[in-house]
Design an enzyme around this catalytic site. Sequence first.
Site, PDB file in Angstrom:
ATOM      1  N   GLU A 106       9.959  47.876  47.893  1.00 19.82           N
ATOM      2  CA  GLU A 106      10.966  47.098  48.940  1.00 19.82           C
ATOM      3  C   GLU A 106      12.185  48.071  49.293  1.00 19.82           C
ATOM      4  O   GLU A 106      13.266  47.750  49.409  1.00 19.82           O
ATOM      5  CB  GLU A 106      11.461  45.871  48.257  1.00 19.82           C
ATOM      6  CG  GLU A 106       9.698  44.990  48.024  1.00 19.82           C
ATOM      7  CD  GLU A 106      10.160  43.218  48.169  1.00 19.82           C
ATOM      8  OE1 GLU A 106      10.970  43.395  47.355  1.00 19.82           O
ATOM      9  OE2 GLU A 106       9.086  42.807  48.088  1.00 19.82           O
TER      10      GLU A 106
ATOM     11  N   TYR B 237      13.702  36.539  34.285  1.00 13.46           N
ATOM     12  CA  TYR B 237      14.858  36.850  34.083  1.00 13.46           C
ATOM     13  C   TYR B 237      15.313  36.482  32.810  1.00 13.46           C
ATOM     14  O   TYR B 237      16.365  37.437  32.299  1.00 13.46           O
ATOM     15  CB  TYR B 237      15.774  35.610  34.952  1.00 13.46           C
ATOM     16  CG  TYR B 237      15.882  35.710  36.146  1.00 13.46           C
ATOM     17  CD1 TYR B 237      16.188  36.461  36.302  1.00 13.46           C
ATOM     18  CD2 TYR B 237      15.075  34.979  36.579  1.00 13.46           C
ATOM     19  CE1 TYR B 237      16.222  37.551  38.012  1.00 13.46           C
ATOM     20  CE2 TYR B 237      14.963  35.375  38.692  1.00 13.46           C
ATOM     21  CZ  TYR B 237      15.765  36.372  38.867  1.00 13.46           C
ATOM     22  OH  TYR B 237      15.528  36.454  40.590  1.00 13.46           O
TER      23      TYR B 237
ATOM     24  N   GLU C 155      17.414  43.916  41.442  1.00 10.13           N
ATOM     25  CA  GLU C 155      15.800  43.573  41.520  1.00 10.13           C
ATOM     26  C   GLU C 155      15.832  43.563  42.297  1.00 10.13           C
ATOM     27  O   GLU C 155      15.627  42.811  43.050  1.00 10.13           O
ATOM     28  CB  GLU C 155      15.726  41.991  40.881  1.00 10.13           C
ATOM     29  CG  GLU C 155      16.895  41.092  41.286  1.00 10.13           C
ATOM     30  CD  GLU C 155      16.623  39.554  41.146  1.00 10.13           C
ATOM     31  OE1 GLU C 155      15.291  39.498  40.887  1.00 10.13           O
ATOM     32  OE2 GLU C 155      17.061  38.635  41.354  1.00 10.13           O
TER      33      GLU C 155
END
Lengths: 612, 612
Positions: free
Chosen positions: A407, A299, A398
């Site tokens: 993903e 982050y 993300e």
Amino acid sequence: MSRQCSIGLLATDHVTLRDAENWGYDFITAPITRPSFENTLTEMGSEEYKIWKDCPLFDSKDINPTLTACARKVVAFYPNWLELDSSVNDIRIRSELAFKQQVEYITHCGVRGGIFPKLCQQVENTARCLNSVLTPHSPQICVRVRLGEKAYHWKRWNKLRTMTEYNPRLGVALEITPHLPKDTLHLWLSEPVRILILSLDLFINNKHGYPVMTKDHQQFVKTMMHVLSPDIILAGTLPERAADCCQYIKFLNRKLPELTKFEESAWGFHDVLQVPLQPLAHHLENQFYETFEKDPIKYEQYEKAIFQALVDRIEDLSDEITTIGVVGAGRGPLVNCCLRASERSQRKIHVYAIEKNPHAYVTLQNMKATVWGDNVSLVFSDMRTWKPDIKYDILVSELLGSFGDNELSPECLDGAQRFLKESGISIPSSYTTSIAPLSSNRIYTNIMARKEPMRFETPYVVMFHQTCLLDSPQDLWTFHHPNKKDIPFGLDPINNLHNTQYQKTQFSIRHDCLMHGIAGYFDCTLYNDVTISIHPDTHSPGMFSWFPIFFPLQNPIHLTPESIVTVCFWRLTDQKKVWYEWSVSVNDKDKETHVSMVHNAKGKSYSMSFVV
Amino acid sequence: MSRQCSIGLLATDHVTLRDAENWGYDFITAPITRPSFENTLTEMGSEEYKIWKDCPLFDSKDINPTLTACARKVVAFYPNWLELDSSVNDIRIRSELAFKQQVEYITHCGVRGGIFPKLCQQVENTARCLNSVLTPHSPQICVRVRLGEKAYHWKRWNKLRTMTEYNPRLGVALEITPHLPKDTLHLWLSEPVRILILSLDLFINNKHGYPVMTKDHQQFVKTMMHVLSPDIILAGTLPERAADCCQYIKFLNRKLPELTKFEESAWGFHDVLQVPLQPLAHHLENQFYETFEKDPIKYEQYEKAIFQALVDRIEDLSDEITTIGVVGAGRGPLVNCCLRASERSQRKIHVYAIEKNPHAYVTLQNMKATVWGDNVSLVFSDMRTWKPDIKYDILVSELLGSFGDNELSPECLDGAQRFLKESGISIPSSYTTSIAPLSSNRIYTNIMARKEPMRFETPYVVMFHQTCLLDSPQDLWTFHHPNKKDIPFGLDPINNLHNTQYQKTQFSIRHDCLMHGIAGYFDCTLYNDVTISIHPDTHSPGMFSWFPIFFPLQNPIHLTPESIVTVCFWRLTDQKKVWYEWSVSVNDKDKETHVSMVHNAKGKSYSMSFVV
């Protein structure tokens, strides 16, 4: 998280366990039989021999009494005279029976383990015998292998392991040599080395007269301690030096570099197989958000990227509001990044947090109510179907997995970029997938232990530990966002064909080794020079959100110093899902010596659904 | 039992199916698309191309109308311009989509099959594409492979087959060349050649002006017809010769050598996997006795052997009675052999027929009551436990399996020889087991189709047909009877260790080929020079009681002209059972390039129980 090692003494007849313990040792090694046993066997009359063959029984004088006296603190040595691969039938059969008799005896005693003294040039019948005596109840057997300049030590071990189908109760007792073959040392990190044998001649005296090892030996022993935690056996040590040598090894063990935070958090996961997450098809559970949000690096990098993007877009002191869509907002960590970046850069923003997981959305509502306030709007929707009123300046997401696109980040962002302004920015702006051939006895046996018939045609997320990369990683492919080339601006893509990939990459092998599969990584450009990466060469220090991914091969491949490995990798799609297929072929001097099947053909074992 | 072949004509635009049928053909081949289809694709604008990618639709002008008109009589040709392994992404993807579109179209039409025109040097993506389009409903695809001097044609096919995991709907359309590479022709007999392509240039005119082929070509085509029954396609034939060529092929087909009785009886069993019988553990059923008793050769040989033994033992005109124990008498065929031999030799005998199968024993009782009378005594017992009053002069048994000792003849005769006189004779007196490396796509796929997880660690009895021996068989081991060396005279053996065996044999390979497993045979000396054998070099002509045995390899091995194959074979035993284990390694120029696991370790998949 213990990397503490047990230390044993290769005891002579004059040294007792008590002596060894007094000198600081944890266990001793001892021969199972006395030399008289060999004589007993060879001098038997034919009648006695027949009776012994029928029912092998020890004479107590032929047996080492230490075995029963203190079994759990003894590693037993099988005798040197066993010739399990003798071409003389009688010798081979007698050796086999005597070997079996000893295995059964030390199983009865309950010793800590056994060491098989040597591998000869012929190992076929040895392999069969070792495999046939090993049961879940018998002490594991470590085969003594000399770390040598020549690859034939490793090759014999490899043949033994292959013929026994990776029997998990079979390991290596690696004997360290004064000369270290530096360029092949790392190969042993992927082998089941459960014992290190260190002999007296490895020790030199330091200026205080204490025994120490050379820097290279220290380093290798410490690496082995860190990766494999083997038992350590000191051999040929004089009684008067035994205590000092033991102290020295304990000292080395205490001096292992401290674990990083990342290593600590990963310790329980070494070489453990995890099925990759599919956050698009299945809503993530709270604990995953919880864990991933703790990443100290990821982050920070996102905040940096957003900060730079804001500064690049908007002049100092401007009142212009930048609209940011956070797609897949989860519980809100990227929203926080946006808000922090806005504050630091003194650029005004409005954040739209889009999330499809109804449970995470509850947390978002709380955050808005208690922390974020009016600068954040919430949208409960799938980013691929939502029809917003306005378009955004920046899209932040993300959605990456260990293999980058696994993903379905490309598929999700194809939909989300509909509501990005034509001049808009996507963070991340690109990500690249890379692979390398990998050796790991442990990962392979972990897969063998699974029951699914197609266990070798499925990728696993794995924290690599007892592994060895066989060549440097090579890039496969890159996805860029927004994708204006393949997708009509502001519209949905017609189909998903533009997200298919096919790449062939080659690797050069420098040593005899065994390839068990393909390691996979990603590196990602968030914005300009702000990156996150799990590629071994550029891994973001301390970032723990991703372990690498592993694509197994059904049949491990024996490679040689001349092998060129060609890996074919596909990313494929139909109307409902995306999957990978992979195949490996090997050339030795222009001769193709191996071809594998195409693994996971048609996604039969593993695929990622993107049906909305 | 039909070896009749279908003959097709590679039709030009000017030849219709009706023409072809008039000339005697059964089907025609036809391209799926017209040349205009390639132009349509390459000249599409980017928008049209995107739409086509999303939903490929033919323009009827691009399609060959023959396909729908007479589908079941058409073999369809995929176009030559498909480049499934192009390194140019666009060409590769377009080829793949166009290929898939055509597969789906001919599936819709219901044509007889499809021919894929060529394999290029790169076959990886071709392999994946072919595998991905083949479903149980799509027409099978035969890949056109040129029979050439060079092994690379075979190697490309082999790579394709391996990568597609032996997809059973993928075959070979073998194009015969004017020059026949004689030393590798036999390798094609183990491949799934479903089509032979014969072109005009193979035909010469005979003195009557009719087209014929050379002797070598005739022979090869006839062998292929006999072993593989492929469809035959005539290519490049001029219309005026088309009828004659077709007639000629039909003539060759009619002239196949007649099947022997043995071939006739075996026809339905070609390459079918049978689980080996275990007559010791399970009583044979009546039908097996029925079938085996019909063997025209085996009992002739037994009678000869008994005859010679009687003549050797007893002087002419002597009144001495020879006692013969027939152990495992079944329904009595060997008793009949004894009685016939006695009559022919004019030597007196008394036969003791010992049988453990209570159901077969009923037949024995009938035979004694109605045929044999007082010269035969019956004993209902297991030969290994029976305690007779007297000892016999001759022991006759038929306890062999395809691998010689695999129905536990050694173990049974160890027990039975207790009641053989010290000077007595055993018929058989010895038997030898031999093996050879074998290639067979068909047997391998038959094993793959089985569901048992350890299907590759079990031997199968198989009538070899679409197979190729890769080297001459080598002997493994021999059992001799009676066995006076290992067993105390007149007593039971202490244990069964003397019946264990371990042998390592080597084979030299001369061609690129794929080894799928190990063929096993026996040959047996009944008495002196009277033998029975299923060893390929000495097979008793016409004897049909035994098919060979096959020990598979889990992973087929690609061998090259330099390969030395080492096979390790074990016959092992514990207190209850006997089993085999096998392992194969390969050396190429002193470098070990392959090691297999030890198959059937500890008898985990297959063993023969000898518990009484």
